[in-house]
Write an enzyme that holds these catalytic residues in place. Structure first.
Site, PDB file in Angstrom:
ATOM      1  N   ILE A 103      -9.531   8.399   7.413  1.00 15.07           N
ATOM      2  CA  ILE A 103     -10.840   8.987   7.131  1.00 15.07           C
ATOM      3  C   ILE A 103     -11.925   7.955   7.410  1.00 15.07           C
ATOM      4  CG2 ILE A 103     -12.220  10.199   5.394  1.00 15.07           C
ATOM      5  CD1 ILE A 103      -9.545  11.571   6.105  1.00 15.07           C
ATOM      6  N   TYR A 157       0.833  -1.199   0.000  1.00 17.12           N
ATOM      7  CA  TYR A 157       0.000   0.000   0.000  1.00 17.12           C
ATOM      8  C   TYR A 157       0.871   1.253   0.000  1.00 17.12           C
ATOM      9  CZ  TYR A 157      -3.851   3.122   1.194  1.00 17.12           C
ATOM     10  OH  TYR A 157      -4.783   4.126   1.178  1.00 17.12           O
TER      11      TYR A 157
END
Length: 255
Positions: free
Chosen positions: A195, A162
């Site tokens: 988030i 990632y």
């Protein structure tokens, strides 16, 4: 008062939920026509319905960003619907848990998981850029924003694929900006922190307390807070901004 994007057309990938959906709605609020694209057509259609319910215009498009022909068709569909492409938000992405790589150190990540993460998160952005830029060239310019991450600015333990994909997006963004500035095409990246979206649920379940302890604002961000940055970067108010990686993370990467 006119919106920041009045009369412009905008394309959003990963528009079926989270940051993508919030940005599609924000684009519409600011006067843009929105092409909402997602791997899951039903999710894209729901976003389009939400845009229309709020008084905007939208079309839903099914797209797999790992398929170059599908990406080309997505851009063509957006242009057919609205006559051009002024703004694009390349937001589609996946998290390590979606390829069974969550919490794994480098030596433990399967090659297939590594490849899939990069194919969506990095090469998928390149595919979108390739076709969006080709269209914008014919129109005399445009604005593109790519979703990177704080993981594109710092290292994160047990997140090698990632992190590599998101560092790649930042580098790709800067190079695209340099390549196409003379063609009046601006390319920027937004770097969200943690988030409140479906993508972060697994991570926050495993180590949310430790993460929030490192965030100076002591909370997660909201998708709408990322959307505001994307809208501004796509607007004429950001006319001298290109090649930037805008961090929206509550201070996570500052400490």
């Amino acid at each position: 008062m006119p919106g920041l994007l009045d009369g412009k057309s905008a394309l959003v990938t990963g528009a079926g939920s989270g940051i993508g959906r919030a940005t599609a709605l924000a684009f519409a609020r600011e006067g843009a026509w929105v092409a909402a694209a997602d791997l899951k057509l039903e999710a894209a259609q729901e976003t389009a319905r939400m845009v229309e319910a709020a008084g905007g215009q939208a079309v839903a498009i099914e797209v797999d960003v790992t398929d170059d022909a599908a990406v080309a068709a997505m851009v063509q569909a957006a242009v057919k619907a609205f006559g051009g492409l002024d703004c694009a938000f390349n937001n589609a992405g996946i998290a390590p848990y979606q390829v069974n790589a969550a919490g794994q150190k480098i030596a433990d990540v399967a090659p297939e998981a590594w490849q899939q993460l990069l194919d969506v998160n990095l090469t998928g952005v390149w595919r979108c850029l390739r076709h969006e830029v080709a269209q914008m060239r014919t129109q005399g310019g445009g604005a593109i924003v790519n979703t990177a991450s704080v993981a594109g600015l710092v290292g994160l333990p047990s997140s090698s694929a990632y992190v590599a994909s998101k560092h790649g997006v930042v580098g790709l963004t800067r190079t695209a900006a340099a390549d196409h500035a003379e063609e009046n095409i601006r390319v920027n990246a937004v770097c969200p922190g943690y988030i409140e979206t479906p993508m972060t649920e697994d991570t926050m379940r495993r180590k949310g307390e430790r993460i929030l302890a490192r965030v100076p604002m002591a909370r997660m961000g909201r998708p709408e807070e990322i959307a505001e940055a994307v809208v501004w970067l796509c607007s004429d108010r950001a006319s001298f901004v290109t090649g930037a990686a805008w961090t929206v993370d509550g201070g996570y990467s500052a400490v």
